[in-house]
Design a protein around this motif. Structure first.
Motif, mmCIF file in Angstrom:
data_model
loop_
_atom_site.group_PDB
_atom_site.id
_atom_site.type_symbol
_atom_site.label_atom_id
_atom_site.label_comp_id
_atom_site.label_asym_id
_atom_site.label_seq_id
_atom_site.Cartn_x
_atom_site.Cartn_y
_atom_site.Cartn_z
ATOM 1 N N MET B 458 0.930 -1.009 -0.095
ATOM 2 C CA MET B 458 -0.027 -0.123 0.165
ATOM 3 C C MET B 458 0.663 1.281 0.084
ATOM 4 N N HIS B 459 1.890 1.241 0.725
ATOM 5 C CA HIS B 459 3.010 2.334 0.543
ATOM 6 C C HIS B 459 3.785 2.251 -0.116
ATOM 7 N N HIS B 460 4.855 1.282 0.288
ATOM 8 C CA HIS B 460 6.151 0.687 -0.817
ATOM 9 C C HIS B 460 6.551 -0.524 0.152
ATOM 10 N N PRO B 461 7.276 -1.329 -0.684
ATOM 11 C CA PRO B 461 7.666 -2.596 -0.151
ATOM 12 C C PRO B 461 8.669 -2.462 1.021
ATOM 13 N N PHE B 462 9.190 -1.252 1.380
ATOM 14 C CA PHE B 462 10.364 -1.158 2.487
ATOM 15 C C PHE B 462 9.600 -0.771 3.864
ATOM 16 N N THR B 463 8.303 -0.564 3.796
ATOM 17 C CA THR B 463 7.455 -0.349 5.001
ATOM 18 C C THR B 463 7.401 -1.402 6.044
ATOM 19 N N ALA B 464 7.780 -1.456 7.152
ATOM 20 C CA ALA B 464 7.726 -2.415 8.240
ATOM 21 C C ALA B 464 6.490 -2.769 8.533
ATOM 22 N N PRO B 465 5.921 -4.178 8.640
ATOM 23 C CA PRO B 465 4.770 -4.578 9.114
ATOM 24 C C PRO B 465 4.678 -4.186 10.940
ATOM 25 N N LYS B 466 3.546 -4.212 11.431
ATOM 26 C CA LYS B 466 3.639 -4.149 12.789
ATOM 27 C C LYS B 466 3.729 -5.527 13.271
ATOM 28 N N ASP B 467 3.424 -6.568 12.650
ATOM 29 C CA ASP B 467 3.445 -7.943 12.973
ATOM 30 C C ASP B 467 3.846 -8.887 12.058
ATOM 31 N N HIS B 500 14.352 -3.238 8.633
ATOM 32 C CA HIS B 500 16.003 -3.280 8.507
ATOM 33 C C HIS B 500 16.511 -4.288 8.821
ATOM 34 N N ASN B 501 15.680 -5.453 8.816
ATOM 35 C CA ASN B 501 16.236 -7.005 8.906
ATOM 36 C C ASN B 501 16.108 -7.748 7.315
ATOM 37 N N PRO B 502 17.005 -8.008 6.882
ATOM 38 C CA PRO B 502 17.160 -8.742 5.749
ATOM 39 C C PRO B 502 16.186 -9.569 5.290
ATOM 40 N N GLU B 503 15.937 -10.544 6.543
ATOM 41 C CA GLU B 503 15.005 -11.553 6.346
ATOM 42 C C GLU B 503 13.518 -10.924 6.250
ATOM 43 N N THR B 504 13.346 -10.003 7.077
ATOM 44 C CA THR B 504 11.860 -9.498 6.954
ATOM 45 C C THR B 504 11.732 -9.047 5.574
#
Lengths: 598, 598
Positions: B458-467, B500-504
């Motif tokens: 929805m924003h861009h693929p670098f946005t962190a998920p809450k969960d 900021h985590n490459p696995e995420t």
């Protein structure tokens, strides 16, 4: 090389807040609780303790994991390695007296960790994050995000930011408006090649990226904006030299209702402010001035480095009659005497002879003045009168060397002018850490292009002449209302009073061989603007990248730009430029030409 | 139209210096000598005197040519016409009491001219230089250098410059570094189409102009820069809508070691500072917050204008059983009650019915609550229980109107959400000159693309998920650590905490259907950066053009940009884009496709 241990996991910030940077804590904070975040610079295990130098953009702080203070944190700290990312909480303690590091802002203290979070792990970087790295620039550019962690690189960008803010505050206080001009604009023939941007909506047509906002800033003056500035990207698709980038940054300034004195005065105040606020140096004002003619005569270049005093002397009249054939026929003969230069070795002189060939010289004549006479391949061609003439004109004394160059004036000047810089370095004549700015004024308005067989504008075709009559009667003698600011032998700024009279602008175009029709097609909007009440105006532009190079002492322009291009105009990190989908080209109405067969 | 009288000649500045702007002189300067420079706004001859309103960017000053004070100047002043450029010297006098203009900063004085210089003449402009011009925008754009002389346009650019300086000072004080990111960069797939720049040195390859510096700013955080900002041009080659430009300006910000609270707190301080320093308005902090879900439920849009209180209500459960067929089958039924709305005419309701069709609605159901019962085409389908349910849920009373929309949730929300804005205007519910900012938070991380049949960010693929768990188990339910700043119903800023985590990051790419190989090809450098110790980081970007529109009240984005493009992406002044020489294309290894036959 994938040695990153993902099993260590990562902690989240969990609401922790930094209380200090890694450069903040001094003896006055003893006993204080602190929260720091940064990267592991070094780890050292000693006496049952684990010492970490924690690094951020600002500095380093030594943090200590002790089994007595925080057994759990100490136990977990064994996983920490170089470039891991940490948040630590702890208490500021004094270092033992013999461990104080007076070179470090935080060298009197260390932080005993009570808790920490491992915010990220890290693979071993391809080069160490240290000031002196012995690694190819290409590797640094590929891993620019690591290169920027090095203190010199970070300091360069910090200074660059500070300079930009100084400039903006200074100009804002003087009533300048920051106004953005277009990046997608029209091809303006300013000498260099434009980057083109194909239009999709208007297929077959192209925008150009601006080589400078020159016409827009003049139009802003015609629009009554009075005082304009912008720190702005400009673009030139040129074959790149060591100190060029396809995109570069300009401090661009324009003022209405002014003459040269006001633009130069404004610029002097700006440079003084920048030096004061970025390096703490006071600049003596006003900045000295030199006419173009004198610069060429004495320094051989239009951007003299006046930090040292070596000067060229025209000796044409003295040695014109010499038996040395080259002297007898040359249009210009110049000498560059160097006090104490007789110590130069044959090898060094040979190197200089090679060096001047870059500037078109065939060779390099020289004379060493020894106690026992002149030592030189050419001395035998010189008569006693010529020797006496040179001795007097150049004030020669034993221990000196004199270099000569004879031939076309352009070659003579650039060969000796550039040799002068080499000799200044060789003999330690250039003082370190000093800034010697100089205005060069009274440039020729036009220069002759022997290939195109026509006059071209030395600055640009919008520069006002000092005297309209000269433009008509003897174009080569016309002097421009232009000024360059030279700093330590580098041109950092240049500008002029512009033509604001449409008739003068037409005459200028005519002198350049641009007829009325072509002028209208290319610059119609400027000519339009001039007839609707253009105010007298002028301005200046500074090359920000070069200015920052000088202020930081960086050896390469790439070291003052966060993400520069290589000399092949590529970005090694993102791999730009790159191929695109055929559909993208089709949308633009373009196809690739077949490559010509080799 | 070439009515410019070149025979008048032009005077040079001759060393004259302005002492004041045309807005400076008040009663305290009576008797003072002054030198002003500017344009002739009006000329009026009265009682043997010549009155000129002299204009510059700052204001207007009345100057008077009197045959008694300066006979020669008075005699020459007869040639003066609108938009001529003057420098005058004179003495400040009080205006006669009955001539004082209290609306003008200089309205109490006038300047009696002693000498003047005619700096330029002017053709009659194609439109008057006045605030209200009744002229096509195209003519204004072609003669932008004249349009900018109008006070509203100048004021817009002045405010824009002031806002930029406020932003920079604020961020500089907080330790942010201004760092320039490349304009010639790599195509980044962020949704919109890139502008491409063909490379000459690397034929067949292309740079892209950045849609935002998103990846570069994240790389700067990986590079330890800690706090970054830039006021930067971004580019999107989209089909243009009224409020879009192919190049636009973003205030771009990124911070390390922070969570949402710190980014939002920083942004609130910035907006408050901007409002204070540009308009003198104090903003109450903290800015209220609303979750995406609530915004959609109550306002139908993700950028609610909370300056007024009209809200949507879900009435699906109440009228689901209705005999009105549309209600019986719709996925969602929402009502928008408007107090006092029963006064709307049939014509107005018909107009609104047309309006909602833009958003895919088939029609617009409504009920007017009259003293004597309900008036509505659909009332007859509603049972007493349904009527009672609506009355209670919507708190209906005589004089109200209720609009209904039923169908797919997206359509229902956007139709009623946008109708709400129209009704707010119609009923004067929107207070003028107030600023009501709102944070919208807890956006969905992903949205389903029915055409591509996959999830997109929805924003861009670098946005962190809450969960992270939700991302794996039920992607549609995953919530993003994203926040938008909405001002008076316009999104002026948006940002997020980044991964900021490459696995995420890999998991995120996987959820978007981007496999490891594609991820490496497109974003390899980012993934590289994340494994070498990326810090937690997040940021925000503001649309400067839109922000200035809101602050100035400009109706068009083109009125806050010095040299904008038309909706066809052309510049009417410079005539960009334009055709280029075939040799230029050959240098780039390109040729034009033949146009398909019509």
């Amino acid at each position: 090389m994938d040695d990153r241990n993902t099993e260590l996991g990562m902690d989240s910030l969990g609401g922790w807040r930094r209380t200090h940077t890694c450069a903040d804590l001094g003896p006055e904070e003893l006993g204080r609780e602190t929260c720091l975040m940064g990267w592991v610079q070094y780890r050292r295990d000693h006496g049952g303790l684990i010492f970490i130098d924690l690094r951020d953009r600002h500095g380093l702080t030594q943090v200590v994991f002790s089994p007595e203070v925080a057994p759990e944190a100490h136990a977990r700290a064994h996983v920490l390695r170089t470039e891991f990312v940490l948040a630590i909480k702890g208490v500021v303690r004094a270092r033992p007296d013999d461990m104080v590091n007076s070179k470090l802002a935080t060298g009197a203290i260390e932080v005993y960790v009570t808790e920490f979070k491992l915010l990220n792990t890290a693979k071993t970087p391809p080069f160490p994050i240290e000031d002196r790295v012995d690694v190819s620039e290409n590797l640094r550019l590929k891993y620019r995000f690591l290169d920027l962690r090095r203190k010199t690189m970070a300091d360069n960008l910090i200074l660059r930011s500070r300079v930009s803010q100084s400039v903006r505050r200074y100009l804002d206080e003087l009533g300048f408006l920051e106004i953005e001009t277009p990046v997608l604009t029209k091809s303006t023939p300013e000498g260099a090649r434009d980057f083109l941007v194909p239009s999709r909506v208007n297929q077959g047509q192209f925008y150009a990226l601006p080589q400078s906002p020159q016409l827009f800033k003049q139009l802003l003056m015609c629009g009554g904006m009075d005082r304009y500035f912008q720190i702005v990207k400009c673009f030139r698709d040129e074959d790149l030299r060591a100190d060029r980038q396809p995109e570069f940054t300009q401090i661009d300034i324009e003022m209405s209702f002014v003459d040269e004195e006001q633009v130069m005065g404004m610029a002097e105040g700006m440079i003084a402010r920048v030096l004061r606020e970025s390096l703490g140096q006071e600049l003596a004002l006003p900045i000295p001035r030199m006419k173009y003619e004198q610069a060429m005569a004495e320094y051989g270049v239009d951007k003299p480095d006046i930090r040292f005093d070596l000067k060229l002397t025209d000796v044409t009249e003295i040695v014109r009659g010499s038996e040395f054939k080259l002297f007898a026929t040359a249009a210009l003969i110049k000498a560059l005497p160097v006090s104490g230069g007789a110590e130069l070795s044959r090898k060094e002189i040979d190197d200089y002879t090679e060096f001047v060939k870059i500037y078109g010289a065939q060779g390099l004549a020289w004379i060493k003045i020894k106690e026992d006479g002149w030592q030189s391949p050419i001395a035998k061609f010189l008569s006693d009168a010529e020797r006496a003439g040179l001795t007097e004109a150049l004030n020669l004394k034993p221990g000196d060397i004199v270099f000569f160059q004879a031939g076309a004036p352009d070659m003579v000047n650039s060969a000796l002018g550039n040799l002068r810089l080499r000799l200044g370095e060789r003999f330690g004549l250039i003082p370190e850490g000093t800034f010697a700015p100089l205005w060069v004024t009274d440039f020729p308005l036009l220069e002759w292009d022997p290939e195109a067989k026509r006059w071209v504008a030395m600055h640009h075709p919008f520069t006002a002449p000092k005297d309209m009559d000269a433009l008509a009667s003897d174009p080569g003698s016309a002097v421009a209302r232009a000024y360059d600011l030279v700093l330590n032998g580098t041109e950092v700024g240049g500008g002029s009073i512009r033509i604001h009279n449409p008739e003068t602008q037409q005459q200028m175009f005519a002198a350049l061989g641009i007829d009325a029709e072509e002028a209208q097609a290319k610059f119609g909007f400027l000519l339009d603007a001039l007839v609707f009440g253009a105010p007298p105006h002028g301005g200046i532009a500074f090359g920000l990248d070069r200015l920052i190079m000088l202020l930081t002492g960086a050896k390469s322009i790439r070291d003052v730009i966060a993400f520069p291009k290589t000399q092949k105009a590529t970005c090694l990190m993102t791999e730009a430029p790159s191929a695109v989908e055929n559909t993208q080209l089709r949308d633009l109405g373009l196809r690739l030409r077949e490559k010509p067969k080799e």
